[in-house]
Design a protein around this motif. Sequence first.
Motif, PDB file in Angstrom:
ATOM      1  N   ALA A   8       0.840  -1.202   0.000  1.00  0.00           N
ATOM      2  CA  ALA A   8       0.000   0.000   0.000  1.00  0.00           C
ATOM      3  C   ALA A   8       0.877   1.255   0.000  1.00  0.00           C
ATOM      4  O   ALA A   8       0.584   2.226  -0.713  1.00  0.00           O
ATOM      5  CB  ALA A   8      -0.937  -0.002   1.210  1.00  0.00           C
ATOM      6  N   ARG A   9       1.953   1.238   0.767  1.00  0.00           N
ATOM      7  CA  ARG A   9       2.879   2.373   0.800  1.00  0.00           C
ATOM      8  C   ARG A   9       3.505   2.569  -0.582  1.00  0.00           C
ATOM      9  O   ARG A   9       3.576   3.684  -1.079  1.00  0.00           O
ATOM     10  CB  ARG A   9       3.968   2.159   1.841  1.00  0.00           C
ATOM     11  N   GLU A  10       3.944   1.490  -1.196  1.00  0.00           N
ATOM     12  CA  GLU A  10       4.555   1.579  -2.530  1.00  0.00           C
ATOM     13  C   GLU A  10       3.568   2.121  -3.560  1.00  0.00           C
ATOM     14  O   GLU A  10       3.941   2.942  -4.399  1.00  0.00           O
ATOM     15  CB  GLU A  10       5.082   0.210  -2.963  1.00  0.00           C
ATOM     16  N   ARG A  11       2.312   1.660  -3.487  1.00  0.00           N
ATOM     17  CA  ARG A  11       1.294   2.169  -4.421  1.00  0.00           C
ATOM     18  C   ARG A  11       1.077   3.659  -4.226  1.00  0.00           C
ATOM     19  O   ARG A  11       0.972   4.410  -5.185  1.00  0.00           O
ATOM     20  CB  ARG A  11      -0.036   1.410  -4.250  1.00  0.00           C
ATOM     21  N   PHE A  12       1.015   4.093  -2.960  1.00  0.00           N
ATOM     22  CA  PHE A  12       0.833   5.518  -2.697  1.00  0.00           C
ATOM     23  C   PHE A  12       2.018   6.321  -3.224  1.00  0.00           C
ATOM     24  O   PHE A  12       1.835   7.348  -3.872  1.00  0.00           O
ATOM     25  CB  PHE A  12       0.632   5.804  -1.206  1.00  0.00           C
ATOM     26  N   ARG A  31       8.824  11.233  -5.485  1.00  0.00           N
ATOM     27  CA  ARG A  31       8.724   9.977  -4.738  1.00  0.00           C
ATOM     28  C   ARG A  31       9.210  10.148  -3.296  1.00  0.00           C
ATOM     29  O   ARG A  31       8.609   9.620  -2.369  1.00  0.00           O
ATOM     30  CB  ARG A  31       9.492   8.882  -5.457  1.00  0.00           C
ATOM     31  N   VAL A  32      10.293  10.899  -3.105  1.00  0.00           N
ATOM     32  CA  VAL A  32      10.792  11.151  -1.747  1.00  0.00           C
ATOM     33  C   VAL A  32       9.729  11.896  -0.938  1.00  0.00           C
ATOM     34  O   VAL A  32       9.439  11.534   0.210  1.00  0.00           O
ATOM     35  CB  VAL A  32      12.129  11.936  -1.773  1.00  0.00           C
ATOM     36  N   PHE A  33       9.129  12.931  -1.531  1.00  0.00           N
ATOM     37  CA  PHE A  33       8.112  13.690  -0.809  1.00  0.00           C
ATOM     38  C   PHE A  33       6.930  12.786  -0.458  1.00  0.00           C
ATOM     39  O   PHE A  33       6.434  12.814   0.674  1.00  0.00           O
ATOM     40  CB  PHE A  33       7.652  14.886  -1.639  1.00  0.00           C
ATOM     41  N   ALA A  34       6.482  11.966  -1.401  1.00  0.00           N
ATOM     42  CA  ALA A  34       5.368  11.041  -1.145  1.00  0.00           C
ATOM     43  C   ALA A  34       5.733  10.075  -0.025  1.00  0.00           C
ATOM     44  O   ALA A  34       4.912   9.790   0.861  1.00  0.00           O
ATOM     45  CB  ALA A  34       5.006  10.282  -2.420  1.00  0.00           C
ATOM     46  N   VAL A  38       3.895   9.502   3.827  1.00  0.00           N
ATOM     47  CA  VAL A  38       3.243   8.266   4.249  1.00  0.00           C
ATOM     48  C   VAL A  38       4.003   7.491   5.331  1.00  0.00           C
ATOM     49  O   VAL A  38       3.407   6.714   6.065  1.00  0.00           O
ATOM     50  CB  VAL A  38       2.956   7.366   3.018  1.00  0.00           C
ATOM     51  N   VAL A  39       5.299   7.732   5.455  1.00  0.00           N
ATOM     52  CA  VAL A  39       6.055   7.015   6.476  1.00  0.00           C
ATOM     53  C   VAL A  39       5.616   7.521   7.844  1.00  0.00           C
ATOM     54  O   VAL A  39       5.320   8.695   8.016  1.00  0.00           O
ATOM     55  CB  VAL A  39       7.576   7.164   6.253  1.00  0.00           C
ATOM     56  N   GLY A  52      13.819   2.324   1.233  1.00  0.00           N
ATOM     57  CA  GLY A  52      12.366   2.326   1.095  1.00  0.00           C
ATOM     58  C   GLY A  52      11.889   2.595  -0.319  1.00  0.00           C
ATOM     59  O   GLY A  52      10.820   2.137  -0.726  1.00  0.00           O
ATOM     60  N   LEU A  53      12.692   3.338  -1.075  1.00  0.00           N
ATOM     61  CA  LEU A  53      12.313   3.690  -2.447  1.00  0.00           C
ATOM     62  C   LEU A  53      13.026   2.823  -3.485  1.00  0.00           C
ATOM     63  O   LEU A  53      12.754   2.954  -4.681  1.00  0.00           O
ATOM     64  CB  LEU A  53      12.618   5.166  -2.711  1.00  0.00           C
ATOM     65  N   GLY A  54      13.939   1.979  -3.032  1.00  0.00           N
ATOM     66  CA  GLY A  54      14.710   1.175  -3.971  1.00  0.00           C
ATOM     67  C   GLY A  54      15.540   2.055  -4.895  1.00  0.00           C
ATOM     68  O   GLY A  54      15.615   1.819  -6.095  1.00  0.00           O
ATOM     69  N   ALA A  55      16.138   3.086  -4.317  1.00  0.00           N
ATOM     70  CA  ALA A  55      16.880   4.078  -5.102  1.00  0.00           C
ATOM     71  C   ALA A  55      18.323   4.148  -4.619  1.00  0.00           C
ATOM     72  O   ALA A  55      18.645   3.723  -3.508  1.00  0.00           O
ATOM     73  CB  ALA A  55      16.221   5.448  -4.963  1.00  0.00           C
TER      74      ALA A  55
END
Length: 163
Positions: A8-12, A31-34, A38-39, A52-55
Amino acid sequence: MSDDEVLARERFVDSFGAAFHEAGIPPMSSRVFAYLLVVDREKVSARELAEGLGASAAAVSGAVNYLIGVGMIERAPGTRGDRQHYYRLFPGDIWTAILLRRLPLVERWYESMRAGIADLGHEPQAGSPLYESALYFEFMRQETPAIMERWKAYRDAHLGDQG
């Protein structure tokens, strides 16, 4: 955190990040801001963002530097001796904080447009992009304080003591 919560976090992050990117924010910064929205922590380390972002660390570094530069997030202090870099949304009402940091820019745009109108000798007229832009920013300068007051009342009515 369960697998469902992670998904759900990844989808958001993907969904909101894409919407923010459509508004002109670079993709990784979006993506960082999103992710920070949500975190469920006050601050997040650069390492946690990357994981968390796979970055990559470099992508996260560029993204947070952009977001700090445009006044959307801030660095957060770590514990003494901690060499990690931490980031967070502005405490409290994030969107008001972001908007209030943009008001000086609106003021500069307005003043620049007014000076341009005066220097160019333009007469106020409908259809003039410069004049209508100046009107828009004049309106925003005048109305934003009242909008902020209405927003605070609306927020308080919906959140009460939680806000």
